[in-house]
Design an enzyme around this catalytic site. Structure first.
Site, PDB file in Angstrom:
ATOM      1  N   GLY A  53       0.834  -1.197   0.000  1.00 48.68           N
ATOM      2  CA  GLY A  53       0.000   0.000   0.000  1.00 48.68           C
ATOM      3  C   GLY A  53       0.858   1.231   0.000  1.00 48.68           C
ATOM      4  CB  CYS A  80       5.266  -4.239   0.148  1.00 51.54           C
ATOM      5  SG  CYS A  80       6.004  -2.634  -0.191  1.00 51.54           S
ATOM      6  CE1 TYR A  81       1.119   1.212   5.302  1.00 54.50           C
ATOM      7  CE2 TYR A  81      -0.428  -0.618   5.461  1.00 54.50           C
ATOM      8  CZ  TYR A  81      -0.021   0.644   5.850  1.00 54.50           C
ATOM      9  OH  TYR A  81      -0.734   1.326   6.803  1.00 54.50           O
ATOM     10  CG  HIS A 167       5.551  -6.055  -4.373  1.00 56.06           C
ATOM     11  ND1 HIS A 167       4.286  -5.842  -3.865  1.00 56.06           N
ATOM     12  CD2 HIS A 167       6.270  -4.947  -4.086  1.00 56.06           C
ATOM     13  CE1 HIS A 167       4.241  -4.647  -3.301  1.00 56.06           C
ATOM     14  NE2 HIS A 167       5.433  -4.079  -3.422  1.00 56.06           N
ATOM     15  CD  GLU A 169       2.505  -8.731  -4.943  1.00 65.38           C
ATOM     16  OE1 GLU A 169       3.319  -9.432  -4.316  1.00 65.38           O
ATOM     17  OE2 GLU A 169       2.263  -7.554  -4.630  1.00 65.38           O
ATOM     18  N   GLY A 221     -21.776  -9.799 -26.759  1.00 72.06           N
ATOM     19  CA  GLY A 221     -21.184 -10.881 -27.542  1.00 72.06           C
ATOM     20  C   GLY A 221     -19.734 -11.096 -27.150  1.00 72.06           C
ATOM     21  N   GLY A 222     -19.194 -10.192 -26.340  1.00 72.79           N
ATOM     22  CA  GLY A 222     -17.828 -10.355 -25.843  1.00 72.79           C
ATOM     23  C   GLY A 222     -17.813 -11.404 -24.731  1.00 72.79           C
ATOM     24  CG  ASP A 224     -15.173  -9.506 -19.927  1.00 67.21           C
ATOM     25  OD1 ASP A 224     -14.564 -10.585 -20.022  1.00 67.21           O
ATOM     26  OD2 ASP A 224     -14.618  -8.397 -19.987  1.00 67.21           O
ATOM     27  CE  LYS A 363     -11.446 -10.661 -21.955  1.00 65.46           C
ATOM     28  NZ  LYS A 363     -12.350  -9.503 -21.954  1.00 65.46           N
TER      29      LYS A 363
END
Ligand code: XMP
Length: 507
Positions: A53, A80-81, A167, A169, A221-222, A224, A363
């Site tokens: 953060g 980290c934070y 980090h 991640e 139509g996408g 998501d 995604k």
């Protein structure tokens, strides 16, 4: 709910990535901000991760986790934070570092740690900090250091408290994935979470929340919006109405494919053929932003007409996914292009609440969920397609003839790329119709026809992109077929510009 790791969010840029790293280990994970200890207890996590953060833990208004989490008897990982917050709360000391660290940084492990099981002694990590831990709390030991950060990691293994200044991640931390896998083991998780569990859990929760309420979804139509719609249809069936506006600017056969895919689900599917309406609004318009605005506004008008017929609904579904959440959260600077997303239509629909069942997913996770839900692969693996559709892939005025040209050229290009198997390495690829005509020769006659531009890019975030180095034979086959099969085209160009300075789309 099965086992879960809770991520307490302190506003770092990479926080949702943490959730993803945990889910990659088949453990369910949720990211929450500002939870009270009661809520944390109620979630009954198997482990807790404190994120990075922007604040300093010693600032007056520092946002810290409830101290009681350290008495819950669950493993905690501070990043980290989050590492500094752990140090501060448990009695260590955090101060500004003489030299901050930003970017790739060499780290060296000290001693043995369960968190670093099978991790290389020396490796590269990703750092981004101005403060650092100067002294560790009682019963903690230092387990890693870098040149400018003697406490790059610390732990109290008896309590299962671990902290890393870097980090793990972020992909640049070479051993990051192993570190998450080790933390998942420390938490004793059985790794039995699957995307099917997410789907089943979401369906159950949506059903409980919505009950007999009426739900409306704008389908583009996408990927998501399609996955969100199918999730809702599983939950509430015919109480869901999906409105699919075909603005006539979709790719070749796309509208029919979407319609066919949704035939298999229990929902009210309403398809509006609005191609003529859009084309007449776009007549004579050449300026890109004006075209975008017209398409966006017309989309809303069409949707509004349908919504009026449907009447009041209780819920509006949006296919928001996590990267959309980050983008909208950061605020925008200069408007390069006014993006139009069919999800953002709430102002005129009479509804009580928005449901965003995918807002925690990335995604590729959304695609996975779509497969679980039985959506066809051609829809699930669809590349990104802009809301204004082919309208912004036709430079200058949009006409029915030009739409047909770009649809045909694009279909050929995509087919050749797919056949050559190079699609897997591309983030986005398409044909655009330049507004340029040039002289050619066909048979023995002169032609004066359009040039098609082909584009293929590789990118992680779509903010910057590289032009892909497509194999020459793929390009030449596509070019050859396009000039032979698409009437009105006598030249094919390949766009080898990066973004920036170009953008991915042409307008
Ligand atoms: P640009 O052209 O800005 O595109 O480099 C970056 C990414 O965004 C997509 N794009 C859009 N997506 N509505 C969308 O939903 C839009 O108006 C829009 N304009 C661009 C583009 O396809 C690329 O993936």
């Amino acid at each position: 709910m099965s086992e879960m790791i809770l991520v307490l969010d302190f506003g770092g840029q990479y926080n949702q990535l943490i959730a993803r790293r945990v889910r990659e280990n088949n453990v369910y994970c949720e990211v929450h901000t500002g939870l009270s200890i009661e809520k944390i207890r109620a979630l009954n996590p198997s482990g807790i991760i404190l994120t990075g953060g922007p604040q300093s833990v010693y600032a007056d208004n520092a946002f810290l986790p409830p101290i009681e989490i350290f008495s819950l008897n669950v493993p905690i990982l501070g990043i980290c934070y989050g590492a500094q917050a752990m140090a501060k709360i448990l009695g260590g000391e955090v101060k500004p570092a003489q030299t901050g660290e930003y970017g790739k940084t060499d780290v060296e492990l000290i001693g043995t740690s369960k968190l670093f099981a099978n991790v290389e002694k020396k490796s590269v990590t990703w750092m981004s900090h101005t403060d650092r831990i100067f002294s560790v709390p009682e019963s903690f030991s230092v387990t890693a250091s870098t040149k400018n950060c003697p406490v790059a990691a610390m732990e109290n293994p008896a309590k299962n408290f671990y902290a890393v200044q870097f980090h793990p991640e972020v992909v640049h931390t070479v051993e990051g994935k192993k570190i998450f896998a080790n933390f998942v083991d420390i938490c004793g998780c059985k790794r039995n979470w699957r995307m099917s569990s997410f789907v089943a859990e979401s369906v159950k929760n949506l059903r409980e929340k919505i009950g007999g309420g009426k739900v409306l979804c704008a389908l583009s139509g996408g990927v998501d919006s399609s996955v969100a719609a199918v999730l809702l249809s599983k939950a509430v069936g015919k109480n869901l109405t999906c409105v699919f506006v075909d603005h006539g600017l979709l790719r070749k056969n796309e509208a029919a494919e979407v319609e066919a895919a949704f035939k298999n689900y229990d929902l009210n599917f309403v398809k509006i053929d609005a191609g003529e309406r859009f084309l007449s609004k776009l007549r004579g318009v050449t300026e890109p932003e004006r075209k975008r605005k017209i398409i966006g506004e017309e989309f809303i008008r069409v949707f509004e007409d349908v919504a009026k017929k449907i009447g009041a609904v209780d819920y509006l579904v949006q296919g928001t996914i996590y990267p959309d959440v980050i983008e909208s959260g950061l605020g925008k600077s200069a408007v390069i292009k006014s993006h139009h997303n069919v999800g953002g239509l709430p102002d005129f629909v009479d509804f009580k609440e928005i449901v965003e069942p995918l807002r925690l997913l990335f995604k590729d996770e959304v695609r996975q969920a779509g497969r679980e839900l039985g959506l066809p692969e051609n829809l699930v693996s669809r590349q990104p397609f802009p809301g204004p559709g082919l309208g912004i892939r036709i430079i200058g005025e949009v006409t029915a003839d030009k739409v047909a040209i770009v649809q045909d050229a694009d279909a050929i290009y995509r087919e050749e790329i797919f056949k050559a198997g190079v699609d897997k390495n591309l983030s986005q690829y398409f044909a655009a119709l330049t507004n340029m005509r040039s002289v050619g020769v066909m048979g023995d006659g002169r032609t004066y026809d359009f040039a098609i531009a082909l584009r293929a890019v590789q990118t992680d975030d779509f903010m910057t992109a590289e032009a892909a180095q497509l194999p020459w034979d793929v390009l030449s086959r596509a070019a050859n077929r396009i000039v032979n099969e698409v009437k009105g085209v006598n030249r094919v160009l390949y766009d080898c510009t990066t973004k920036p300075p170009a953008t991915i789309e042409f307008e």
